[in-house]
Write an enzyme that holds these catalytic residues in place. Structure first.
Site, PDB file in Angstrom:
ATOM      1  N   ALA A 174      -7.018  -4.807   7.104  1.00 43.90           N
ATOM      2  CA  ALA A 174      -7.933  -3.750   6.656  1.00 43.90           C
ATOM      3  C   ALA A 174      -9.142  -4.270   5.896  1.00 43.90           C
ATOM      4  CB  ALA A 174      -7.175  -2.760   5.764  1.00 43.90           C
TER       5      ALA A 174
ATOM      6  N   TRP B 257       0.848  -1.189   0.000  1.00 41.19           N
ATOM      7  CA  TRP B 257       0.000   0.000   0.000  1.00 41.19           C
ATOM      8  C   TRP B 257       0.889   1.246   0.000  1.00 41.19           C
ATOM      9  CZ3 TRP B 257      -2.145   2.719   4.769  1.00 41.19           C
ATOM     10  CH2 TRP B 257      -3.128   3.662   4.412  1.00 41.19           C
TER      11      TRP B 257
ATOM     12  N   ASP C  14      -1.319  -5.587   9.160  1.00 41.16           N
ATOM     13  CA  ASP C  14      -2.308  -4.603   8.720  1.00 41.16           C
ATOM     14  C   ASP C  14      -3.533  -5.379   8.244  1.00 41.16           C
ATOM     15  OD1 ASP C  14      -3.733  -2.501   7.679  1.00 41.16           O
ATOM     16  OD2 ASP C  14      -2.190  -1.809   6.292  1.00 41.16           O
TER      17      ASP C  14
ATOM     18  N   LYS D 107     -13.890  -0.849   5.229  1.00 35.48           N
ATOM     19  CA  LYS D 107     -14.416  -1.669   4.145  1.00 35.48           C
ATOM     20  C   LYS D 107     -15.480  -2.651   4.616  1.00 35.48           C
ATOM     21  CE  LYS D 107     -11.060   0.179   1.651  1.00 35.48           C
ATOM     22  NZ  LYS D 107     -10.156   0.863   2.570  1.00 35.48           N
TER      23      LYS D 107
END
Length: 401
Positions: free
Chosen positions: A224, A141, A222, A257
Site C-alpha cells: 500500500a 492494520w 499488502d 498514498k
C-alpha cells in the site's frame, strides 16, 4: 379485494429487529474530538494521509496534468468492464514485480482501492479453500481482521514486533509459520509496515520466501505504500523475492498514498499462478467475484494513473514529486528520533507510521494534557508532522512516559 390477516403483519422494526448497534469507528471519533478541540497548539497524528509543511494534503502536479489531459481527450463515460482499466493494470505490473513474475502467469484486475483488492483476494481464497487460515503478524492494520472475517476466513495472529523494545520478532514469525499447514495464507506488509514502520530486511524476505515455498503456504502481500519507504524498487523488493521463491501468490496494491489519490479509490489485485492455464482459471473467478461485488470499478483515478505511467514526462514528474514526499517523511523521522533517545527507533523505521510504546491511559493523557491526537494503539502518522510539531510531540511523550 385482497385483505391481510392482521396476525401475519410484522410489528414495527421486526424486519431489522435482530440487528445490534455496532461500535463507532475509533478513528472517526478521534477526528471529531480533534475538530472540537479549541486549542491552537493541537496536533493531529491520527488520520493516515500525507501532509506537506503547510499541513495540507496536496494534489500531485502530475495528477493535475493527467486530469487535464483526461478532461480534454476522454471520448466517453461508458462503463468499463469488471476488469477495469486494462492499461492501468498492465502499467502497474512491472512496477510491482519487475521481471520476477512472467506476464503469462499473472491474473488480476483493477479494484476500488487496496481495501477492495484485499476483500476480493479474501473471497478468491475462500472460494478455493474455505478452511484456509490467514496468518498475520501483529499489530497489523486494524481493517485486515474485518476484511477476512467478512469472507468467513479465520485469522491467526503472531508477533511481528515487540513494541517495548521496537525490535522485529523475526524468530516468532518463522516459528508461527512452522505451525501453518499447506494451503494456509501468510498475510504480509510489502513495505512501510502499518502501524509500526518495522520492515523485513532482504535476507529476511529470502528466508520467508523459502519457508513459504517449502511448506506450501500462499503469500498474500499488502503493498500500500510503495515509494514512501526507500525507493520504488527497494520497496517492491520483498514482493519480487517472494515471487521468485513461490509459484503462487497474491498482491493487493493501493495507489492512494504514492499517487495521492486517497478519495479516488484506486487499487489492483495481482495473482501469480503456477502456470498460464491456471492464471486463466483464476482470472475467470476474479471477474465473477468482482461482478457480484461492485460490478465495475470507478474509472477516473485509474485512468489518471494510466496516463501518468504512459507518458515519460508525467512519469518523471510523478516520481520526482514522490521523491520529495519520501524525503520529507524521512526528515520528520530523523528530526523526531534526534530529540529523545527513547524515540531513536523512529529513525530506523520507514513509511508513514510508527507506534509509540504508550498505554491507553498515556495516549489519553497525550490528548487531554497536550492536545496531541493519535490512535488508541499509540500509532502516529509521521507523514502528518511538520518541523514545528516535532519538539512539542517529543516533550509530551517524555512527560507522559
Amino acid at each position: 379485494m385482497i385483505t391481510l390477516d392482521e396476525t401475519t403483519v410484522a410489528p414495527p422494526r421486526a424486519l431489522f429487529g435482530r440487528l445490534e448497534l455496532q461500535p463507532s469507528d475509533s478513528l472517526l471519533a478521534l477526528i471529531g474530538l480533534y475538530a472540537a478541540d479549541p486549542r491552537a497548539s493541537k496536533i493531529d497524528l491520527g488520520v493516515g494521509v500525507y501532509k506537506d509543511e503547510a499541513g495540507h494534503t496536496p494534489v500531485f502536479a502530475a495528477v493535475k496534468a493527467a486530469e487535464a489531459k483526461l478532461l480534454a481527450e476522454q471520448p466517453t463515460k461508458a462503463y468499463v468492464g469488471p476488469e477495469g482499466d486494462i492499461g492501468f493494470f498492465e502499467g502497474l505490473a512491472p512496477i510491482v514485480f519487475g521481471d520476477a513474475a512472467p506476464r503469462a502467469r499473472l491474473a488480476g484486475l483493477q479494484t476500488p482501492g487496496g481495501t477492495g483488492a484485499l476483500r476480493l483476494g479474501a473471497e478468491l481464497i475462500a472460494r478455493n479453500n474455505p478452511d484456509a487460515v490467514i496468518h498475520v503478524g501483529g499489530p497489523t492494520w486494524p481493517n485486515h481482521a474485518p476484511i477476512f472475517a467478512a469472507a468467513r476466513l479465520a485469522l491467526r495472529q503472531h508477533r511481528h514486533i515487540d513494541l517495548n523494545t521496537q525490535e522485529l520478532c523475526f524468530d516468532d514469525v518463522l516459528a508461527a509459520l512452522q505451525t501453518a499447514v499447506p494451503g494456509d495464507v501468510v498475510l504480509l506488509h510489502g513495505c512501510c509496515h502499518n502501524p509500526t514502520g518495522a520492515d523485513f530486511t532482504a535476507d529476511q524476505w529470502e528466508a520467508l520466501g523459502a519457508l513459504m515455498a517449502k511448506r506450501g503456504l500462499l503469500p498474500f502481500i499488502d503493498l500500500a505504500y510503495q515509494g514512501l519507504g526507500a525507493s520504488m524498487d527497494e520497496d517492491a523488493e520483498g514482493v519480487r523475492i517472494v515471487a521468485r521463491h513461490c509459484p503462487e501468490m497474491l498482491v493487493a496494491y493501493s495507489c492512494d498514498k504514492n499517487f495521492g489519490l486517497y478519495r479516488e479509490r484506486v487499487g489492483a489485485l495481482f495473482i501469480l499462478a503456477a502456470e498460464p492455464e491456471a492464471a486463466a482459471v483464476v482470472q475467470s473467478n476474479l471477474l465473477s467475484l468482482a461482478r457480484a461485488n461492485w460490478s465495475m470499478p470507478p474509472d477516473h483515478g485509474a485512468a489518471v494513473v494510466r496516463l501518468i505511467l504512459e507518458s515519460a514526462e508525467l512519469r518523471a514528474q510523478w516520481l520526482a514529486e514522490l521523491d520529495e514526499v519520501r524525503a520529507r517523511i524521512a526528515a520528520m523521522r530523523a528530526g523526531l528520533a534526534a530529540l529523545d533517545p527513547a524515540l531513536a527507533f523512529i529513525g530506523r523505521q520507514k513509511g508513514m507510521f510508527s507506534t509509540l510504546p504508550l498505554s491507553p491511559d498515556q495516549v489519553k493523557a497525550m490528548r487531554e494534557r497536550h492536545a496531541i491526537y493519535m490512535a488508541g494503539s499509540g500509532r502516529i502518522n509521521i507523514a502528518g508532522l511538520t518541523p514545528a510539531k516535532l519538539a512539542p510531540l517529543a516533550a509530551a511523550f517524555a512527560a507522559v512516559r
